[in-house]
Design an enzyme around this catalytic site. Structure first.
Site, PDB file in Angstrom:
ATOM      1  N   ARG A 209      -3.040  -0.691  11.115  1.00  0.00           N
ATOM      2  CA  ARG A 209      -4.321  -1.422  10.987  1.00  0.00           C
ATOM      3  C   ARG A 209      -5.057  -1.384  12.323  1.00  0.00           C
ATOM      4  O   ARG A 209      -6.269  -1.174  12.373  1.00  0.00           O
ATOM      5  CB  ARG A 209      -4.062  -2.859  10.574  1.00  0.00           C
ATOM      6  CG  ARG A 209      -3.477  -2.989   9.178  1.00  0.00           C
ATOM      7  CD  ARG A 209      -3.302  -4.467   8.801  1.00  0.00           C
ATOM      8  NE  ARG A 209      -2.628  -4.600   7.534  1.00  0.00           N
ATOM      9  CZ  ARG A 209      -1.467  -5.253   7.348  1.00  0.00           C
ATOM     10  NH1 ARG A 209      -0.870  -5.844   8.360  1.00  0.00           N
ATOM     11  NH2 ARG A 209      -0.927  -5.303   6.153  1.00  0.00           N
ATOM     12  N   PHE A 225      -7.123  -0.710  -2.297  1.00  0.00           N
ATOM     13  CA  PHE A 225      -5.856  -1.447  -2.439  1.00  0.00           C
ATOM     14  C   PHE A 225      -5.738  -2.408  -1.251  1.00  0.00           C
ATOM     15  O   PHE A 225      -4.798  -2.351  -0.461  1.00  0.00           O
ATOM     16  CB  PHE A 225      -4.645  -0.507  -2.492  1.00  0.00           C
ATOM     17  CG  PHE A 225      -4.706   0.528  -3.593  1.00  0.00           C
ATOM     18  CD1 PHE A 225      -4.446   0.175  -4.909  1.00  0.00           C
ATOM     19  CD2 PHE A 225      -5.014   1.852  -3.305  1.00  0.00           C
ATOM     20  CE1 PHE A 225      -4.488   1.130  -5.927  1.00  0.00           C
ATOM     21  CE2 PHE A 225      -5.060   2.812  -4.307  1.00  0.00           C
ATOM     22  CZ  PHE A 225      -4.800   2.458  -5.620  1.00  0.00           C
ATOM     23  N   ASP A 247      -9.434  -4.136  -5.066  1.00  0.00           N
ATOM     24  CA  ASP A 247      -8.075  -4.463  -5.495  1.00  0.00           C
ATOM     25  C   ASP A 247      -8.119  -4.895  -6.961  1.00  0.00           C
ATOM     26  O   ASP A 247      -9.166  -5.306  -7.468  1.00  0.00           O
ATOM     27  CB  ASP A 247      -7.485  -5.595  -4.642  1.00  0.00           C
ATOM     28  CG  ASP A 247      -5.961  -5.585  -4.634  1.00  0.00           C
ATOM     29  OD1 ASP A 247      -5.371  -5.088  -3.655  1.00  0.00           O
ATOM     30  OD2 ASP A 247      -5.364  -6.059  -5.624  1.00  0.00           O
ATOM     31  N   ALA A 276      -8.437   0.741  -9.192  1.00  0.00           N
ATOM     32  CA  ALA A 276      -9.026   1.489  -8.074  1.00  0.00           C
ATOM     33  C   ALA A 276      -9.499   2.871  -8.510  1.00  0.00           C
ATOM     34  O   ALA A 276     -10.559   3.326  -8.066  1.00  0.00           O
ATOM     35  CB  ALA A 276      -8.012   1.602  -6.944  1.00  0.00           C
ATOM     36  N   ASP A 296      -4.291   2.518   0.783  1.00  0.00           N
ATOM     37  CA  ASP A 296      -2.921   1.997   0.965  1.00  0.00           C
ATOM     38  C   ASP A 296      -2.363   1.537  -0.383  1.00  0.00           C
ATOM     39  O   ASP A 296      -2.256   0.341  -0.652  1.00  0.00           O
ATOM     40  CB  ASP A 296      -2.966   0.831   1.975  1.00  0.00           C
ATOM     41  CG  ASP A 296      -1.589   0.248   2.245  1.00  0.00           C
ATOM     42  OD1 ASP A 296      -0.583   0.947   2.031  1.00  0.00           O
ATOM     43  OD2 ASP A 296      -1.520  -0.924   2.688  1.00  0.00           O
ATOM     44  N   CYS A 336       3.869   3.949   0.782  1.00  0.00           N
ATOM     45  CA  CYS A 336       5.071   3.162   1.042  1.00  0.00           C
ATOM     46  C   CYS A 336       6.216   3.577   0.117  1.00  0.00           C
ATOM     47  O   CYS A 336       7.198   2.855  -0.017  1.00  0.00           O
ATOM     48  CB  CYS A 336       4.775   1.668   0.927  1.00  0.00           C
ATOM     49  SG  CYS A 336       4.201   1.179  -0.702  1.00  0.00           S
TER      50      CYS A 336
HETATM   51  N1  SAH Z   1      -3.516  -2.654   2.174  1.00  0.00           N
HETATM   52  C1  SAH Z   1      -2.847  -3.920   1.989  1.00  0.00           C
HETATM   53  C2  SAH Z   1      -1.585  -3.839   1.152  1.00  0.00           C
HETATM   54  C3  SAH Z   1      -1.766  -3.186  -0.191  1.00  0.00           C
HETATM   55  S1  SAH Z   1      -0.518  -3.599  -1.344  1.00  0.00           S
HETATM   56  C4  SAH Z   1      -2.549  -4.544   3.356  1.00  0.00           C
HETATM   57  O1  SAH Z   1      -2.863  -3.953   4.392  1.00  0.00           O
HETATM   58  O2  SAH Z   1      -1.988  -5.634   3.380  1.00  0.00           O
HETATM   59  C5  SAH Z   1      -1.125  -2.836  -2.782  1.00  0.00           C
HETATM   60  C6  SAH Z   1      -2.276  -3.551  -3.467  1.00  0.00           C
HETATM   61  O3  SAH Z   1      -2.692  -2.724  -4.546  1.00  0.00           O
HETATM   62  C7  SAH Z   1      -1.951  -4.892  -4.102  1.00  0.00           C
HETATM   63  O4  SAH Z   1      -2.805  -5.890  -3.583  1.00  0.00           O
HETATM   64  C8  SAH Z   1      -2.213  -4.703  -5.616  1.00  0.00           C
HETATM   65  O5  SAH Z   1      -2.856  -5.828  -6.226  1.00  0.00           O
HETATM   66  C9  SAH Z   1      -3.142  -3.522  -5.625  1.00  0.00           C
HETATM   67  N2  SAH Z   1      -3.122  -2.680  -6.829  1.00  0.00           N
HETATM   68  C10 SAH Z   1      -2.056  -2.216  -7.509  1.00  0.00           C
HETATM   69  N3  SAH Z   1      -2.454  -1.368  -8.481  1.00  0.00           N
HETATM   70  C11 SAH Z   1      -3.798  -1.298  -8.412  1.00  0.00           C
HETATM   71  C12 SAH Z   1      -4.801  -0.571  -9.128  1.00  0.00           C
HETATM   72  N4  SAH Z   1      -4.474   0.264 -10.126  1.00  0.00           N
HETATM   73  N5  SAH Z   1      -6.077  -0.724  -8.763  1.00  0.00           N
HETATM   74  C13 SAH Z   1      -6.433  -1.548  -7.761  1.00  0.00           C
HETATM   75  N6  SAH Z   1      -5.531  -2.250  -7.041  1.00  0.00           N
HETATM   76  C14 SAH Z   1      -4.230  -2.140  -7.366  1.00  0.00           C
END
Ligand code: SAH
Length: 393
Positions: A209, A225, A247, A276, A296, A336
């Site tokens: 970040r 995300f 998200d 997304a 992410d 991840c």
């Molecule tokens: N970038 C964030 C962590 C992301 S975790 C950070 O820095 O803290 C992954 C995220 O993706 C979660 O919040 C989850 O709600 C979201 N997510 C999962 N599937 C998704 C989709 N199909 N479309 C949009 N968001 C999604």
């Protein structure tokens, strides 16, 4: 202490430093797995009976034993647990100015089956093995002696517990905070406690970040995300002109918006709730462009058998992100999934650029922060990848 014996030649990986024993590697004639109770301590031996170290056993699991000491006849008891936790704490205290970090990263801290995130006086703990579950009393005592937490959330609702025949449930002790407060990279974040994702905050992305924020000045930033805005808010605080959080969770986006306002009141913040992939296609069709993007995703490859489908999802996401970049824009592309190799993520990125006849150059290749230590002999403990690339004509 009972002996757990390996078959001939199955000691090599263990001798090279690995900590896991798979059920098919055990010489069940010498040491029937069914003789062991879940979580029972044992001395691990090679086929000739030479000791390799000490383990705890779970006859019900594919990973039927995990090594916690290279010496024989060592119990993972109160004293050893306390010692390991103290050394985990000492590392974090060297790394960070305040008590917000992953305190224990399982095998990376030589404590198989135990993950602890520390949010000041609050701890979120995940226990994923029968061996660790059986030692929960000692663990709780050690945590109280070492850290005096006001609350502990046992976030034991993980699918991984099923593999060890453990029940899935959340429990808490003490007064849980209404929400978590996390200072990071000069920002202050709020995140949901108990109802959030995983343990509430993703400490693993901390260095990445900060790295993306180097390119944020005057940029329109897209945080795909976003969860509660880890990447986007850090970029906003570093001088971004606008930030768009995307998200599927409305709760996460509400936090992201609040975090952006609190940390970067002058930055224009927008949220987009939904899938997304759909939203990215829509934005592409509208001709939207961003100077900096964080991508992410959640783990698209949770098990090895999801590899092909998951890889396709990473490709598609990277392809869409590249199409939304302004010329010369910066993309931070993360994964991840342990099962996605670093070079495969890099290929997703380079293929996406090549497909649009663009160049991509990698400015930074990062991974999980050092509060998520990678056990040098266990590739399984390395999971996070993050490439920051500039994409242009
Ligand atoms: N970038 C964030 C962590 C992301 S975790 C950070 O820095 O803290 C992954 C995220 O993706 C979660 O919040 C989850 O709600 C979201 N997510 C999962 N599937 C998704 C989709 N199909 N479309 C949009 N968001 C999604």
């Amino acid at each position: 202490m009972r002996k757990l014996c390996l078959k001939k030649n199955e000691d090599r990986r263990l001798r090279a430093g690995h900590l896991w024993i798979f059920a098919n590697e055990v010489d069940v004639k010498q040491s029937p797995l069914t003789d062991f109770a879940p979580g029972e301590a044992a001395t691990l031996c090679d086929w000739r009976g030479a000791p390799l170290g000490s383990v705890y056993v779970n006859p019900a699991s594919l990973i039927c034993a995990r090594l916690h000491s290279r010496k024989p006849d060592v119990e993972l008891d109160d004293a050893l647990l306390a010692q390991r936790l103290e050394s985990a704490l000492a590392l974090r205290q060297r790394l960070y100015p305040g008590p917000w970090y992953r305190l224990c990263h399982g095998e990376g801290d030589f404590l198989p089956g135990l993950v602890i995130d520390r949010y000041g006086d609050h701890l979120t703990v995940q226990v994923t093995t029968a061996g660790m579950e059986q030692r929960r009393e000692a663990l709780t005592a050690a945590l109280h002696t070492l850290l005096h937490p006001t609350s502990i959330l046992w976030a034991n609702d993980l699918a991984a517990r099923g593999l060890e025949n453990l029940s899935r449930e959340q429990q808490s002790e003490g007064q849980l905070p209404e929400r978590l407060e996390v200072p990071e990279n000069g920002c202050r974040f709020f995140a949901p406690c108990a109802t959030g994702q995983k343990t509430g905050w993703f400490f693993d992305q901390r260095p990445n970040r900060a790295e993306l924020a180097r390119y944020a000045k005057d940029a329109d930033v897209l945080d795909i995300f976003s969860y509660v805005g880890g990447f986007g808010v850090t970029a906003a605080a570093a001088g971004a002109r606008s930030v768009t959080f995307m998200d599927a969770s409305a709760q996460a986006l509400a936090f992201a918006e609040e975090n952006a306002k609190a940390n970067a009141p002058g930055c224009e913040a927008q949220t987009l709730c939904g899938d997304a992939f759909d939203l990215l296609r829509q934005m592409r069709d509208e001709g939207r462009r961003f100077q900096a993007i964080s991508l992410d995703p959640p783990a698209f490859i949770k098990r090895r058998k999801d590899a092909a489908l998951g890889l396709a999802a990473y490709k598609q996401a990277n392809d869409l992100a590249v199409q939304l970049l302004a010329p010369g824009g910066i993309l931070a592309s993360s994964s991840c999934s342990h099962h996605l190799e670093t070079q495969s993520l890099r290929a997703c990125l380079t293929q996406a650029a090549a497909k649009r006849k663009l160049h991509a150059r990698i400015l930074f290749a990062g991974g999980q922060g050092p509060d998520h230590p990678i056990h040098a002999a266990m590739p399984e403990t390395a999971y996070l990848k993050c490439f920051i690339a500039q994409v242009g004509a």
